[in-house]
Design an enzyme around this catalytic site. Structure first.
Site, mmCIF file in Angstrom:
data_model
loop_
_atom_site.group_PDB
_atom_site.id
_atom_site.type_symbol
_atom_site.label_atom_id
_atom_site.label_comp_id
_atom_site.label_asym_id
_atom_site.label_seq_id
_atom_site.Cartn_x
_atom_site.Cartn_y
_atom_site.Cartn_z
ATOM 1 N N LYS A 61 39.472 30.976 39.857
ATOM 2 C CA LYS A 61 38.307 30.305 39.273
ATOM 3 C C LYS A 61 37.787 29.152 40.140
ATOM 4 O O LYS A 61 36.607 28.786 40.055
ATOM 5 C CB LYS A 61 38.654 29.773 37.884
ATOM 6 N N SER A 308 45.446 37.092 39.489
ATOM 7 C CA SER A 308 44.328 36.159 39.335
ATOM 8 C C SER A 308 44.707 34.737 38.961
ATOM 9 O O SER A 308 43.913 33.821 39.165
ATOM 10 C CB SER A 308 43.340 36.705 38.295
#
Length: 324
Positions: A61, A308
């Site tokens: 992110k 992730s």
């Protein structure tokens, strides 16, 4: 007035992942690619794990947040978003680096350590009910106060920034046959799909999501974005409803979505710890869970798997274990 899914009217034209990579090259970590022969044997393919849990703030992110903040016009007073945690921490860190404040609307059931991470990076947390509507309404309130919205996934700069994961992978691993990435709101998967298209390579892009939060798979099957969404999964980062922009990109690139059970997610976390010695949060393990659940699909192929994020509340996980 801008809404939760609108982009700033004053912002520049959308960029692509290649352009984002040029701007972010000295701002983000070029995360390593990990391999393990034993995990290859389980699937019959060659697996390459993109270690985005080692990115700044603990997830991919930070890429999208950094690119979006870098592209803001001068004179902005602060930014706002809604997030289950990872995007909020990333945006807070990126905003602070530019001298801006960040307000983050978070569901009241957010993981405690993710709430703490937002605050540690300078973000101001506003709690809301654990629904998509409540998150977007909370963000709209912050925008009404004059803050610039940077949503977690349905935003052109966020998509381009997350797509730098794909740009790096294509450079790091020769002759890739497929890239598998998790999907919640879809910024990462859509960005990777754009990066692959931009590269001109023939690489299949595949999404993975929990069966208990399968809105992307249902949306792809229906040919439209579904609006009934009541996620039930330990993968808290994948509970969001897929974004409009993101779904359009996935449809245009015909990106398939695989779903996995909660047990498969847990098994994947254990395997990644046991074999790679990496702490991966549930959302970050979903892509490997999908590959492990469908070995016939990946046998004989060179497959990149995006890990992730690694923002796991280890303390809560270990709580209650008997003392030595």
């Amino acid at each position: 007035m801008s809404t939760a899914n609108d982009q700033s009217d004053a912002g520049p034209a959308p960029a692509d992942p290649g352009a984002a990579m040029e701007l972010l090259r000295d701002r983000v970590v070029r995360t390593p690619v990990l391999v393990d022969p034993a995990l290859d044997e389980l699937t019959g393919g060659q697996l390459f794990f993109k270690a985005e849990h080692l990115q700044r703030t603990g997830s991919f992110k930070f890429r999208g947040a950094s690119f979006a903040v870098a592209r803001l016009a001068e004179g902005v007073q602060g930014v706002a978003t809604h997030s289950s945690g990872n995007h909020g921490a990333a945006l807070a860190a990126a905003a602070r680096a530019r001298g801006l404040g960040a307000h983050v609307v978070m569901p009241e059931n957010a993981v405690r350590t993710k709430v703490e991470a937002v605050r540690e990076h300078g973000g101001i947390v506003h709690f809301c009910a654990p629904t998509q509507a409540a998150r977007e309404a909370g963000l709209a309130d912050r925008v009404a106060e004059g803050l610039v919205p940077i949503p977690p996934y349905d935003h052109d700069d966020i998509i381009a920034g997350q797509g730098t994961v794909g740009v790096e992978l294509i450079d790091q691993v020769d002759r890739l046959d497929a890239i598998v990435a998790p999907i919640g709101g879809g910024g990462l998967l859509a960005g990777i799909a754009r990066a692959v298209a931009e590269s001109g390579r023939t690489i299949e892009v595949i999404g993975a999501e929990p069966a208990g939060a399968d809105d992307a798979a249902r949306s792809r099957a229906a040919g439209r974005r579904v609006d009934d969404h009541s996620p039930r999964t330990i993968a808290d980062g994948l509970r969001a409803l897929v974004g409009h922009r993101n779904l359009a990109i996935l449809e245009a690139r015909d990106v398939p979505i695989l779903t996995v059970s909660e047990a498969a997610i847990r098994d994947a976390m254990v395997a990644l710890w046991h074999r790679l010695k990496q702490v991966i949060e549930p959302s970050g393990a979903v892509a490997y869970a999908a590959v492990a659940a469908h070995p016939e699909r990946f046998a004989g192929r060179r497959v990149a798997i995006v890990l992730s994020g690694g923002n796991l509340d280890v303390g809560a996980l270990l709580h209650g274990l008997p003392s030595a």
